[in-house]
Design a protein around this motif. Structure first.
Motif, mmCIF file in Angstrom:
data_model
loop_
_atom_site.group_PDB
_atom_site.id
_atom_site.type_symbol
_atom_site.label_atom_id
_atom_site.label_comp_id
_atom_site.label_asym_id
_atom_site.label_seq_id
_atom_site.Cartn_x
_atom_site.Cartn_y
_atom_site.Cartn_z
ATOM 1 N N LEU A 184 -15.839 -13.836 2.074
ATOM 2 C CA LEU A 184 -15.467 -12.424 2.229
ATOM 3 C C LEU A 184 -15.165 -12.106 3.695
ATOM 4 O O LEU A 184 -14.227 -11.341 3.990
ATOM 5 C CB LEU A 184 -16.600 -11.535 1.709
ATOM 6 N N CYS A 185 -15.937 -12.686 4.597
ATOM 7 C CA CYS A 185 -15.683 -12.468 6.033
ATOM 8 C C CYS A 185 -14.332 -13.047 6.453
ATOM 9 O O CYS A 185 -13.614 -12.459 7.276
ATOM 10 C CB CYS A 185 -16.806 -13.083 6.865
ATOM 11 N N GLU A 186 -13.996 -14.212 5.898
ATOM 12 C CA GLU A 186 -12.697 -14.826 6.212
ATOM 13 C C GLU A 186 -11.555 -13.946 5.712
ATOM 14 O O GLU A 186 -10.543 -13.755 6.405
ATOM 15 C CB GLU A 186 -12.613 -16.216 5.575
ATOM 16 N N GLN A 187 -11.711 -13.400 4.513
ATOM 17 C CA GLN A 187 -10.680 -12.507 3.976
ATOM 18 C C GLN A 187 -10.592 -11.227 4.808
ATOM 19 O O GLN A 187 -9.493 -10.706 5.062
ATOM 20 C CB GLN A 187 -10.998 -12.166 2.516
ATOM 21 N N ALA A 188 -11.747 -10.722 5.245
ATOM 22 C CA ALA A 188 -11.766 -9.517 6.073
ATOM 23 C C ALA A 188 -11.074 -9.760 7.413
ATOM 24 O O ALA A 188 -10.350 -8.889 7.913
ATOM 25 C CB ALA A 188 -13.202 -9.063 6.295
ATOM 26 N N ALA A 189 -11.293 -10.945 7.981
ATOM 27 C CA ALA A 189 -10.650 -11.271 9.257
ATOM 28 C C ALA A 189 -9.126 -11.258 9.126
ATOM 29 O O ALA A 189 -8.409 -10.782 10.024
ATOM 30 C CB ALA A 189 -11.132 -12.632 9.742
ATOM 31 N N ALA A 190 -8.627 -11.764 8.000
ATOM 32 C CA ALA A 190 -7.172 -11.743 7.769
ATOM 33 C C ALA A 190 -6.665 -10.303 7.641
ATOM 34 O O ALA A 190 -5.570 -9.978 8.112
ATOM 35 C CB ALA A 190 -6.840 -12.542 6.519
ATOM 36 N N LEU A 191 -7.454 -9.439 7.011
ATOM 37 C CA LEU A 191 -7.063 -8.031 6.866
ATOM 38 C C LEU A 191 -7.079 -7.313 8.211
ATOM 39 O O LEU A 191 -6.245 -6.431 8.462
ATOM 40 C CB LEU A 191 -8.000 -7.328 5.883
ATOM 41 N N VAL A 192 -8.019 -7.660 9.081
ATOM 42 C CA VAL A 192 -8.063 -7.057 10.423
ATOM 43 C C VAL A 192 -6.796 -7.413 11.193
ATOM 44 O O VAL A 192 -6.200 -6.568 11.869
ATOM 45 C CB VAL A 192 -9.324 -7.518 11.185
ATOM 46 N N VAL A 193 -6.380 -8.672 11.092
ATOM 47 C CA VAL A 193 -5.141 -9.093 11.765
ATOM 48 C C VAL A 193 -3.951 -8.313 11.225
ATOM 49 O O VAL A 193 -3.021 -7.975 11.966
ATOM 50 C CB VAL A 193 -4.923 -10.617 11.569
ATOM 51 N N ALA A 194 -3.994 -7.984 9.930
ATOM 52 C CA ALA A 194 -2.912 -7.219 9.302
ATOM 53 C C ALA A 194 -3.090 -5.703 9.484
ATOM 54 O O ALA A 194 -2.333 -4.926 8.904
ATOM 55 C CB ALA A 194 -2.835 -7.553 7.814
ATOM 56 N N HIS A 195 -4.094 -5.308 10.297
ATOM 57 C CA HIS A 195 -4.378 -3.891 10.599
ATOM 58 C C HIS A 195 -4.764 -3.095 9.347
ATOM 59 O O HIS A 195 -4.515 -1.885 9.280
ATOM 60 C CB HIS A 195 -3.176 -3.228 11.295
ATOM 61 N N LYS A 196 -5.396 -3.754 8.393
ATOM 62 C CA LYS A 196 -5.909 -3.076 7.204
ATOM 63 C C LYS A 196 -7.422 -2.945 7.372
ATOM 64 O O LYS A 196 -8.218 -3.635 6.717
ATOM 65 C CB LYS A 196 -5.545 -3.854 5.941
ATOM 66 N N LEU A 197 -7.826 -2.045 8.254
ATOM 67 C CA LEU A 197 -9.216 -1.983 8.687
ATOM 68 C C LEU A 197 -10.147 -1.453 7.593
ATOM 69 O O LEU A 197 -11.286 -1.907 7.470
ATOM 70 C CB LEU A 197 -9.330 -1.118 9.945
ATOM 71 N N GLU A 198 -9.691 -0.500 6.812
ATOM 72 C CA GLU A 198 -10.540 0.052 5.758
ATOM 73 C C GLU A 198 -10.843 -0.998 4.686
ATOM 74 O O GLU A 198 -11.984 -1.111 4.214
ATOM 75 C CB GLU A 198 -9.877 1.276 5.128
ATOM 76 N N GLU A 199 -9.816 -1.758 4.306
ATOM 77 C CA GLU A 199 -10.028 -2.825 3.312
ATOM 78 C C GLU A 199 -10.951 -3.904 3.870
ATOM 79 O O GLU A 199 -11.809 -4.430 3.147
ATOM 80 C CB GLU A 199 -8.690 -3.434 2.907
#
Length: 385
Positions: A184-199
């Motif tokens: 889940l942390c790895e998926q969250a890190a990818a979302l942060v790079v994509a500027h999807k901070l809420e997700e």
């Protein structure tokens, strides 16, 4: 009509002769078989035990040619090819086994598993995945799932990896909560790079709920909160992480110091870190205390005094190098050379070392780059192990 016993007496020698001839033919055939396949097989086994793999392969090929229907010889030959890195030849052997119509179900599953291992070793991850999925419901299911999990991790397919991990946990193969949190942390890190901070925040909350005592989800959450300008919340998240995972305090301390300075909330963080330092004297916690003391401006002890106190507790070359950096030596002209030599000497001591394989790195990894094990890096530096 009377039975003629003379005919019976004449027939007995004939039956005896025929029986003797049949036994001789069977013995001759048995000797022929022993002269061919078993002899080559045991020769290959002898070479294998003597670690002469080239000669062993030649002997096994000879045995297979003499007895092409023996599946065990094919398995031995395929495994030898894989061990030597000749993956194409190993694949051909196991594909040949799978193409045989007379192969029993268990040997067919065994060949399928061996073929999947060939593909994994060759780096053909898509073919390996296809081969492993065919082993569901067989006696190789658990092994196949573990290999499939490693396959998905290697290709960074975290969603499918999570699905396999849940199946393994449900089958009683151990707890995979920590791994699921990492996914889940790895998926969250990818979302942060994509500027999807809420997700990303939602996934990190899920990771915290999945593995409450794992430090990474809260550390990543604190980094996300700081990125959003929520410095005070980041301090609270890191303090909670330190409480839930005390062993990770050396990793959390520098992050807490930076967040506390940004939030202008130095005193509570300083008090917490001093308490943690007394519980376990880590150089990283000490560095965080020194940083906060310097930012506070009214420290009771200077950095040199802190490192001197540390040396009283622990014989640390790293602390000695930090202490001497702020000292004025009697022969001050030699200070740069001495400091450079000390800094060079302590570099290997400031690394992190994997407890599973011994791989050392300058920074801490959640998954070892060497052996791919999760959470195998202690939070302590090499000097402190």
């Amino acid at each position: 009509m009377e039975f003629d016993f003379s005919l019976l007496l004449l027939a007995l020698p004939l039956v005896f002769v025929l029986g003797w001839l049949a036994s001789r033919m069977d013995l001759r055939q048995l000797r022929m078989e022993n002269r061919q396949a078993p002899k080559a097989y045991f020769k290959g086994l002898n070479f294998l035990l003597n670690e002469q793999q080239d000669q062993a392969i030649d002997a096994f090929i000879e045995a297979v040619q003499n007895d092409p229907d023996t599946s065990e010889l094919h398995f031995a030959l395929g495994n030898l090819f894989r061990r030597r890195g000749e993956y194409e030849r190993a694949v051909r052997v196991h594909q040949h086994l799978l193409s045989r119509g007379d192969l029993v179900a268990d040997d067919r599953h065994r060949a399928q598993h061996a073929l999947a291992l060939d593909y994994l070793k060759a780096g053909l991850l898509d073919r390996a995945e296809e081969a492993l999925l065919k082993l569901e419901g067989t006696r190789f299911e658990a092994q196949a799932r573990l290999a499939l999990l490693a396959n998905y991790e290697r290709s960074r397919d975290w969603e499918h990896a999570a699905g396999v991990a849940k199946k393994l946990e449900a089958a009683g193969q151990g707890s995979f909560a920590g791994r699921l949190a990492h996914y889940l942390c790895e998926q969250a890190a990818a979302l942060v790079v994509a500027h999807k901070l809420e997700e990303a925040s939602a996934l990190l909350q899920q990771a915290i709920a999945t593995a409450p005592h794992t430090p990474r989800p809260r550390m990543d959450m604190a980094a996300l909160q700081r990125q959003q300008g929520l410095q005070q919340q980041a301090c609270a998240t890191l303090a909670e992480a330190m409480q839930q995972a005390p062993a990770a305090t050396p990793l959390i301390a520098p992050l807490l110091a930076a967040a506390a300075i940004a939030a202008q909330s130095i005193a509570p963080a300083l008090a917490l870190l001093k308490t943690r330092y007394e519980d376990g004297s880590s150089i990283d916690v000490l560095d965080a205390i020194v940083t906060l003391e310097a930012a506070n401006g009214d420290s009771a002890l200077t950095a040199r005094q802190w490192y001197a106190r540390h040396l009283e507790k622990e014989p640390s070359l790293v602390a000695a190098a930090k202490w001497i950096a702020g000292e004025k030596l009697e022969h001050e002209q030699f200070h740069p050379q001495v400091q450079r030599a000390l800094d060079h000497a302590v570099k290997p001591l400031t690394r992190y070392r994997c407890a599973a394989c011994g791989f050392e790195a300058k920074r801490h990894f959640w998954q070892c780059p060497g052996c791919q094990a999760w959470d195998s890096y202690p939070a302590l530096r090499v000097e402190e192990l």
